[in-house]
Design an enzyme around this catalytic site. Structure first.
Site, PDB file in Angstrom:
ATOM      1  N   ARG A 168       0.828  -1.211   0.000  1.00 33.93           N
ATOM      2  CA  ARG A 168       0.000   0.000   0.000  1.00 33.93           C
ATOM      3  C   ARG A 168       0.860   1.258   0.000  1.00 33.93           C
ATOM      4  O   ARG A 168       0.522   2.256  -0.656  1.00 33.93           O
ATOM      5  CB  ARG A 168      -0.950  -0.001   1.200  1.00 33.93           C
ATOM      6  CG  ARG A 168      -1.987   1.117   1.148  1.00 33.93           C
ATOM      7  CD  ARG A 168      -3.037   0.982   2.234  1.00 33.93           C
ATOM      8  NE  ARG A 168      -2.479   1.184   3.573  1.00 33.93           N
ATOM      9  CZ  ARG A 168      -3.198   1.165   4.687  1.00 33.93           C
ATOM     10  NH1 ARG A 168      -4.501   0.927   4.629  1.00 33.93           N
ATOM     11  NH2 ARG A 168      -2.627   1.361   5.869  1.00 33.93           N
ATOM     12  N   LYS A 228      -2.408   7.343   1.092  1.00 38.61           N
ATOM     13  CA  LYS A 228      -2.094   7.601   2.506  1.00 38.61           C
ATOM     14  C   LYS A 228      -0.959   8.618   2.543  1.00 38.61           C
ATOM     15  O   LYS A 228       0.214   8.279   2.720  1.00 38.61           O
ATOM     16  CB  LYS A 228      -1.731   6.297   3.217  1.00 38.61           C
ATOM     17  CG  LYS A 228      -1.859   6.369   4.736  1.00 38.61           C
ATOM     18  CD  LYS A 228      -1.788   4.985   5.341  1.00 38.61           C
ATOM     19  CE  LYS A 228      -1.802   5.022   6.856  1.00 38.61           C
ATOM     20  NZ  LYS A 228      -3.075   5.537   7.413  1.00 38.61           N
ATOM     21  N   GLU A 281     -15.731   7.257   6.721  1.00 37.61           N
ATOM     22  CA  GLU A 281     -14.870   6.555   7.672  1.00 37.61           C
ATOM     23  C   GLU A 281     -14.667   7.427   8.893  1.00 37.61           C
ATOM     24  O   GLU A 281     -15.197   8.527   8.988  1.00 37.61           O
ATOM     25  CB  GLU A 281     -13.533   6.200   7.019  1.00 37.61           C
ATOM     26  CG  GLU A 281     -12.740   7.391   6.515  1.00 37.61           C
ATOM     27  CD  GLU A 281     -11.459   6.987   5.802  1.00 37.61           C
ATOM     28  OE1 GLU A 281     -10.929   5.899   6.086  1.00 37.61           O
ATOM     29  OE2 GLU A 281     -10.980   7.770   4.959  1.00 37.61           O
TER      30      GLU A 281
END
Length: 290
Positions: free
Chosen positions: A51, A150, A183
């Site tokens: 990721r 991210k 979220e």
């Protein structure tokens, strides 16, 4: 004393310095991961590194080492600090440039690995349950700054946390620009209703590593599950709500916007998933010391 890995060297953490011209510092131009080690094993290390590299690729940032080399650096940092239970923060910044935005002027990305001893993020709230607030600030749109990157730019998340703190919440819940549940400020969200579990698809929230592990457990236990858009009504009328994340693990939410969820206590399904996730982290992972 703990050590930080910085571009090929281990530096005492109180001596670790980043250039004021590093674009990670100036503009949040970089990517990071949060990883956990449990009892001498790093949980889902490969998935986190995959990721990290995907996030870097999405912002056209070339990480100058292989994934295998990065994983070994993480293990070496844990060994250097003699840690078995830890939170691990690998960071890649664009590197040193000038005060302009042009990333082409940053020639050498910087690689940093921070490791810290870690316990339970929410302490006794795992037994009592968290209070959450749906915040006015909306989650970054996937056609602007996709939540699946991210990045070091976490201001969107921080603004949500500031609002939740001001309103007495333990955690924030984002909605997206269409009003769907996205979220938490640092975790994915799940809803339990009539014995079935739902969670939002990851177009408007981070594709969490813990989220994926929990979905695997849900499927293994044979609990009905689907990804679908969730609205505030679904939160308010849920039997149980919980969030998942590397730092949070699985944390029950028992109050949202002043409304009691279920009976106001961590629910049976949530507690079962917490138990199974704990077992998983005790048995799975890359050994640190071999």
């Amino acid at each position: 004393m703990l050590y930080v890995y910085m571009d090929g060297e281990f530096v005492p953490e109180n001596e670790a310095k980043v250039s004021i011209f590093d674009h990670g510092f100036l503009y949040g131009d970089g990517v990071f991961e949060g990883i956990r080690a449990y009892n001498g094993r790093v949980f889902r290390l490969k998935e986190h590194i995959d990721r990290l590299y995907d996030s870097a690729k999405a912002i056209d940032l070339e990480i100058p080492i292989t994934k295998e080399e990065f994983m070994e650096i993480i293990l070496e940092t844990l060994r250097k600090n003699n840690l078995r239970d830890a939170y691990i923060r690998p960071i890649v910044t664009r590197g040193i440039g000038d005060l302009g935005l042009d990333p082409r002027k940053c020639q050498n990305p910087s690689i940093i690995v921070i490791t810290k001893p870690w316990g339970k993020l929410y302490g006794d709230l795992y037994e009592k349950g968290l209070t959450a607030i749906t915040v006015a600030v909306r989650r970054n749109s996937f056609d602007a700054l996709p939540p699946n990157i991210k990045s070091l730019n976490y201001l969107n998340n921080i603004l949500a946390k500031i609002e939740a703190n001001a309103k007495g919440g333990d955690e924030a819940i984002f909605l997206d620009r269409n009003g769907y549940v996205s979220e938490g400020s640092g975790d994915n969200i799940f809803v339990v209703k009539n014995g079935a579990i739902t969670t939002p698809p990851t177009i408007n929230n981070l594709r969490g590593i813990t989220r994926e592990a929990v979905i695997e457990i849900i499927n293994r236990l044979g609990i009905p599950f689907k990804e679908t858009n969730i609205g505030l009504y679904d939160l308010y009328t849920a039997d149980e709500v919980f969030v998942t994340g590397t730092a949070a693990e699985i944390a029950p939410i028992v109050v949202i916007d002043g409304r009691k969820i279920g009976d106001g206590k961590p629910g049976e399904i949530t507690r079962k998933l917490m138990e199974e996730f704990s077992k998983l982290t005790e048995s799975e992972g890359v050994p640190i010391y071999e």
